[in-house]
Design a protein around this motif. Structure first.
Motif, PDB file in Angstrom:
ATOM      1  N   ASN A 104       0.763  -1.081  -0.016  1.00  0.00           N
ATOM      2  CA  ASN A 104       0.106  -0.151  -0.010  1.00  0.00           C
ATOM      3  C   ASN A 104       0.829   1.335  -0.106  1.00  0.00           C
ATOM      4  O   ASN A 104       0.200   2.485   0.297  1.00  0.00           O
TER       5      ASN A 104
ATOM      6  N   ALA B  18      -0.363   4.493  -1.922  1.00  0.00           N
ATOM      7  CA  ALA B  18      -1.441   5.108  -1.405  1.00  0.00           C
ATOM      8  C   ALA B  18      -1.116   5.683  -0.035  1.00  0.00           C
ATOM      9  O   ALA B  18      -1.473   6.945   0.110  1.00  0.00           O
ATOM     10  N   LEU B  19      -0.210   5.131   0.785  1.00  0.00           N
ATOM     11  CA  LEU B  19       0.254   5.782   2.042  1.00  0.00           C
ATOM     12  C   LEU B  19       0.973   7.120   1.786  1.00  0.00           C
ATOM     13  O   LEU B  19       0.631   7.969   2.596  1.00  0.00           O
TER      14      LEU B  19
ATOM     15  N   LYS C  73       0.805   8.867  -0.896  1.00  0.00           N
ATOM     16  CA  LYS C  73      -0.157   9.892  -1.347  1.00  0.00           C
ATOM     17  C   LYS C  73      -0.892  10.706  -0.152  1.00  0.00           C
ATOM     18  O   LYS C  73      -1.281  11.797  -0.041  1.00  0.00           O
ATOM     19  N   ARG C  74      -1.459   9.591   0.845  1.00  0.00           N
ATOM     20  CA  ARG C  74      -2.137  10.279   2.029  1.00  0.00           C
ATOM     21  C   ARG C  74      -1.073  11.271   2.791  1.00  0.00           C
ATOM     22  O   ARG C  74      -1.594  12.260   3.257  1.00  0.00           O
TER      23      ARG C  74
ATOM     24  N   ARG D 198      -1.089  14.443   1.407  1.00  0.00           N
ATOM     25  CA  ARG D 198      -1.902  15.284   1.225  1.00  0.00           C
ATOM     26  C   ARG D 198      -2.066  16.074   2.926  1.00  0.00           C
ATOM     27  O   ARG D 198      -2.183  17.245   3.057  1.00  0.00           O
ATOM     28  N   ILE D 199      -1.456  15.126   3.992  1.00  0.00           N
ATOM     29  CA  ILE D 199      -1.308  15.751   5.179  1.00  0.00           C
ATOM     30  C   ILE D 199      -0.320  16.861   5.226  1.00  0.00           C
ATOM     31  O   ILE D 199      -0.617  17.937   5.842  1.00  0.00           O
TER      32      ILE D 199
ATOM     33  N   ALA E  75      -6.677  12.576   9.902  1.00  0.00           N
ATOM     34  CA  ALA E  75      -5.972  11.863   8.758  1.00  0.00           C
ATOM     35  C   ALA E  75      -4.963  11.375   9.458  1.00  0.00           C
ATOM     36  O   ALA E  75      -4.663  10.198   9.007  1.00  0.00           O
TER      37      ALA E  75
ATOM     38  N   LYS F  17      -5.881   8.039  11.128  1.00  0.00           N
ATOM     39  CA  LYS F  17      -6.400   6.963   9.830  1.00  0.00           C
ATOM     40  C   LYS F  17      -5.202   6.173   9.237  1.00  0.00           C
ATOM     41  O   LYS F  17      -5.233   5.084   9.062  1.00  0.00           O
ATOM     42  N   VAL F  18      -4.232   7.110   9.099  1.00  0.00           N
ATOM     43  CA  VAL F  18      -2.667   6.551   8.553  1.00  0.00           C
ATOM     44  C   VAL F  18      -2.372   5.657   9.792  1.00  0.00           C
ATOM     45  O   VAL F  18      -1.863   4.290   9.289  1.00  0.00           O
TER      46      VAL F  18
END
Length: 109
Positions: free
Chosen positions: A19, A22-23, A25-26, A29-30, A60, A63-64
């Motif tokens: 992942n 995706a990790l 990318k998140r 964003r943070i 956020a 969630k990570v």
């Protein structure tokens, strides 16, 4: 900053590598949200609006964190349980459970 043990060979093959994009990318964003809060403070925006954004950043990050905990349990703890069954050594799984429990404790501080 907490003392964090250096990675061992055992830690080189992480479950989140599947992942990873995706990790990252998140996390990007943070990072952008944090820069936005920095800008808001610099521009002296309304305190409640800044706090709202900080709350969103915290959510956020949580969630990570939960995703990483889930990956650790489903990969490292499950592998340790399999190894424990194969070797008859219950300390292998006990060590991983203790490790994840400690990590969760740090998240709750």
């Amino acid at each position: 900053m907490a003392n964090i043990a250096p990675p061992t060979d055992e830690h080189l093959n992480h479950a989140y590598t599947t992942n990873k994009e995706a990790l990252l990318k998140r996390l990007s964003r943070i990072e952008g949200q944090v820069r936005g809060v920095n800008r808001m403070v610099d521009e002296e925006k309304y305190c409640i609006d800044v706090l709202t954004q900080i709350s969103a950043i915290n959510a956020a990050l949580h969630k990570v964190s939960l995703g990483l905990v889930e990956d650790h349990i489903s990969h490292c703890v499950v592998n340790a349980a399999t190894q424990s069954l194969e070797t008859g050594d219950p300390s292998v799984v006990a060590e991983k459970v203790s490790e994840v429990t400690t990590a969760i404790g740090r998240l709750l501080r």
